[in-house]
Design an enzyme around this catalytic site. Sequence first.
Site, PDB file in Angstrom:
ATOM      1  N   ARG A 245       0.891  -1.309  -0.008  1.00 41.82           N
ATOM      2  CA  ARG A 245      -0.025   0.161  -0.106  1.00 41.82           C
ATOM      3  C   ARG A 245       0.955   1.341   0.090  1.00 41.82           C
ATOM      4  NH1 ARG A 245      -3.348  -2.789  -1.527  1.00 41.82           N
ATOM      5  NH2 ARG A 245      -5.601  -3.164  -0.783  1.00 41.82           N
ATOM      6  N   GLU A 274      -4.020   6.978  -4.562  1.00 40.14           N
ATOM      7  CA  GLU A 274      -4.724   6.154  -6.034  1.00 40.14           C
ATOM      8  C   GLU A 274      -6.012   6.645  -6.276  1.00 40.14           C
ATOM      9  OE1 GLU A 274      -4.431   2.189  -5.731  1.00 40.14           O
ATOM     10  OE2 GLU A 274      -2.371   2.343  -4.954  1.00 40.14           O
ATOM     11  N   HIS A 295      -1.166  -0.203  -9.933  1.00 43.82           N
ATOM     12  CA  HIS A 295      -1.835  -1.294  -8.891  1.00 43.82           C
ATOM     13  C   HIS A 295      -2.174  -2.352  -9.667  1.00 43.82           C
ATOM     14  CE1 HIS A 295      -4.171  -1.706  -4.886  1.00 43.82           C
ATOM     15  NE2 HIS A 295      -3.790  -2.844  -5.250  1.00 43.82           N
TER      16      HIS A 295
END
Length: 333
Positions: A245, A274, A295
């Site tokens: 993350r 994001e 991602h």
Amino acid sequence: MVPFRKRPVVVVTRRLPGAVETRMRELFDTRLNIDDKPMSAADLAEAVASADVLVPTVTDSINASVLAQAGPNLRLIANFGNGVDNIDVQAALARGITVTNTPGVLTEDTADMTVALILAVSRRLAEGARILPEDEWTGWSPTWMLGRRITGKRLGIVGMGRIGQALARRAKAFGLSIHYHNRRRVDGRLEEELEATWWDSLDQMLARMDVVSVNCPHTPATYHLLSARRLKLMRPDAIVVNTARGEIIDENALARMIEAGELAGAGLDVFEHEPAVNPRLVRLARTGRVVLLPHMGSATQEGRVDMGEKVIVNIRTFMDGHRPPDRVLPSML
Ligand code: 8YV
């Protein structure tokens, strides 16, 4: 757990693989998000007000204010994803809502992508791959496009859970020596198998590694775990990769240090905000010192179907009045 008396209303916030959606429609009163647009807070509030079961993903923030609007029927949040930092789990549990996730099925894919990033940064894959399509290759030369060898280097894994271990197995095969920092030291036999060295002190480990990989969940305790102070402990020729993350690394500090030559580079699949990406990192990606991916760590067709199946098993088990296999407990946060 009390079984459902009727087919539960299951609201799925994003499109899932066709086979998963079909099965969900057979089993449940499933409401799909046909245009796949990420739901706004108002959409999510509407979803939790009407659903028995919500199936969110990483793009949905199921925070306390969304949960405050949950209807009396909402009993399960079956997250399509491993990380649950998009959900205020404490607030959900306080309202008697069970939360599940999809562990295990994206381990290998995410570990593969981590190795890909280590290689991409060390061996300048992204830079090299741009040359031919842009017609810029004038021919081979002995001193051109030199990267760094990974065999013989030290890899420090921050978080030795499933993904950290899967990474360690791969990295060992590439000739890296394995080091790790984890809240709890792993079993002695596993350490032996991986030939892994445990570092109680993250600071001391960071100072000695050539490659550092972030593989722990994002929790309040791991927010900015790789802070400016800690990044400064690292060797200037070291690289950082992150497939966990974005919030675990202070991105501004990371970008600053790479710009200043105080760190060699980074491979990042995840970002603090994001889908926005820090413009300094984007600029660095143009120089090749940083490789950025959107991602994609667990993005395989097989993995997404497996994740969907886990969601279905969690819902069905819960519906039948049993404990779902992938319950998220407060001790895991
Ligand atoms: C998934 C992930 O793509 O599962 C996770 O925690 O970060 C991703 O790999 C995403 O979460 C799907 O919701």
